[in-house]
Design an enzyme around this catalytic site. Structure first.
Site, PDB file in Angstrom:
ATOM      1  N   ASP A  36       0.841  -1.302   0.077  1.00  0.00           N
ATOM      2  CA  ASP A  36      -0.013   0.104   0.125  1.00  0.00           C
ATOM      3  C   ASP A  36       0.764   1.316   0.022  1.00  0.00           C
ATOM      4  O   ASP A  36       0.441   2.069  -0.468  1.00  0.00           O
ATOM      5  CB  ASP A  36      -1.037  -0.184   0.915  1.00  0.00           C
ATOM      6  N   GLY A  37       2.029   1.102   0.601  1.00  0.00           N
ATOM      7  CA  GLY A  37       2.893   2.246   0.478  1.00  0.00           C
ATOM      8  C   GLY A  37       3.137   2.649  -0.979  1.00  0.00           C
ATOM      9  O   GLY A  37       3.013   3.790  -1.390  1.00  0.00           O
ATOM     10  N   HIS A  38       3.706   1.869  -1.730  1.00  0.00           N
ATOM     11  CA  HIS A  38       3.849   1.873  -3.274  1.00  0.00           C
ATOM     12  C   HIS A  38       2.387   2.503  -3.984  1.00  0.00           C
ATOM     13  O   HIS A  38       2.698   3.384  -4.559  1.00  0.00           O
ATOM     14  CB  HIS A  38       4.314   0.771  -4.052  1.00  0.00           C
ATOM     15  N   GLU A 149       8.785   8.849   1.914  1.00  0.00           N
ATOM     16  CA  GLU A 149       9.562   9.324   2.839  1.00  0.00           C
ATOM     17  C   GLU A 149      10.005   8.374   3.997  1.00  0.00           C
ATOM     18  O   GLU A 149      10.928   8.454   4.630  1.00  0.00           O
ATOM     19  CB  GLU A 149       8.804  10.394   3.826  1.00  0.00           C
ATOM     20  N   LYS A 150       9.574   7.001   3.882  1.00  0.00           N
ATOM     21  CA  LYS A 150      10.178   5.849   4.629  1.00  0.00           C
ATOM     22  C   LYS A 150      11.478   5.665   4.430  1.00  0.00           C
ATOM     23  O   LYS A 150      12.292   5.656   5.357  1.00  0.00           O
ATOM     24  CB  LYS A 150       9.209   4.622   4.261  1.00  0.00           C
ATOM     25  N   ILE A 177       3.579   5.015   4.676  1.00  0.00           N
ATOM     26  CA  ILE A 177       2.227   4.434   4.889  1.00  0.00           C
ATOM     27  C   ILE A 177       2.447   3.219   5.909  1.00  0.00           C
ATOM     28  O   ILE A 177       3.659   2.742   5.662  1.00  0.00           O
ATOM     29  CB  ILE A 177       1.739   3.897   3.880  1.00  0.00           C
ATOM     30  N   MET A 185       5.270   0.184   6.305  1.00  0.00           N
ATOM     31  CA  MET A 185       5.029  -0.845   5.230  1.00  0.00           C
ATOM     32  C   MET A 185       6.408  -0.872   4.626  1.00  0.00           C
ATOM     33  O   MET A 185       7.237   0.387   4.251  1.00  0.00           O
ATOM     34  CB  MET A 185       4.174  -0.433   4.269  1.00  0.00           C
TER      35      MET A 185
END
Ligand code: PAF
Length: 279
Positions: A36-38, A149-150, A177, A185
């Site tokens: 879901d981050g992507h 930003e992860k 996310i 994630m």
């Protein structure tokens, strides 16, 4: 229907046609194993561009550990189905020879922001990232590029490279996310054992408590040391770094400043986790 392209000449023809019709092209560079981050990056790209390219390329040049490279999760059919559902126009999935053909001799090396943290613990990693991202920008000719930003340090490295080389692309950072329990994630999370997966969210909790104590005026050195001790007590493995740094220059901070960020990398079982939050 998402079109799959593996060849950069074909991609360039496609993009040139879009650009002739005045379209703004956005790119989301990834290494696949999408989550879901992507998909949040894809959503941002769709909102801010007329056409969206997602790249999937597990870049050997940025892996300093062959085990990590061979174990990196790959499932292109599943990724393609997700991208199709998300309304992506093109999946660009070149093979290694397309990106690094015989005779490839160029390395993009960004000093300064690349040096600490990931740079110290994963030698050569950011040379690999900067080189492939420069290459993907050239291959896709996108006007906007979306990064999570992860990977905060990676985002600063890419921004620095784009500024230094006057690359004609606007870099857009998108928020991390998290799972409902707070774990950031990451494609590597699937490699956590059941037990480690249930413990992993404590990392975000410790970061949040540390940020709160810094905001309340705790001494930076003392607060960082006690957070490290707490992580060890909770059962995490080696903490490679847990730092308070300026968000853009990544200079270490002995005192809280505007734009300060906590960044961490540690081991949980045989998985290396990274995370960061603003203070
Ligand atoms: O963040 C990643 O997935 C990779 O480092 C990137 C930006 C796609 C370059 O290979």
């Amino acid at each position: 229907m998402t079109l799959v392209i593996r060849n950069s000449a074909e991609l360039q023809d496609k993009v040139a046609a879009w650009k002739r019709s005045g379209m703004l092209v956005g790119v989301v560079p990834t290494m696949g194993a999408l989550h879901d981050g992507h998909l949040s990056l894809v959503k941002a790209a769709r909102a801010q561009s007329d056409r969206v390219i997602v790249t999937i390329f597990v870049n050997p040049m940025q892996f300093n550990n062959t085990d990590d490279l061979s174990k990196y999760p790959r499932d292109e059919a599943r990724d393609l189905a997700l991208l199709d559902e998300a309304g992506v126009d093109v999946l660009f999935a070149p093979d290694v020879a397309e990106v690094y053909p015989d005779g490839f001799s160029t390395t993009v090396s960004v000093s300064g922001v690349s040096a600490p943290m990931e740079g110290e613990h994963r030698p050569g990693h950011f040379d690999g990232v900067a080189t492939v991202v420069a290459k993907l920008f050239g291959m896709t000719q996108a006007g906007r590029a979306f990064f999570g930003e992860k990977d905060w340090q990676q985002l600063q490295v890419v921004r620095r490279m784009v500024r230094d080389l006057n690359l004609p692309v606007t870099v857009i950072g998108c928020p991390t996310i998290r799972e409902a329990d707070g774990l950031a994630m990451s494609s590597r999370n699937v490699r956590l054992s059941h037990e480690d997966r249930s413990m992993a969210p404590l990392l975000h909790q410790v970061l949040q408590e540390l940020a709160a104590s810094l905001r309340a005026g705790a001494d930076v050195g003392v607060a960082l040391a006690s957070a490290r001790a707490e992580l060890a007590a909770k059962g995490f493995g080696t903490v490679e770094y847990l730092d308070l740094r300026a968000g853009d220059s990544l200079a270490p901070l002995a005192q809280l400043e505007d734009n300060a960020r906590l960044l961490v990398a540690l081991w949980l079982g045989n998985v290396r986790l990274i995370d960061n939050i603003p203070v």
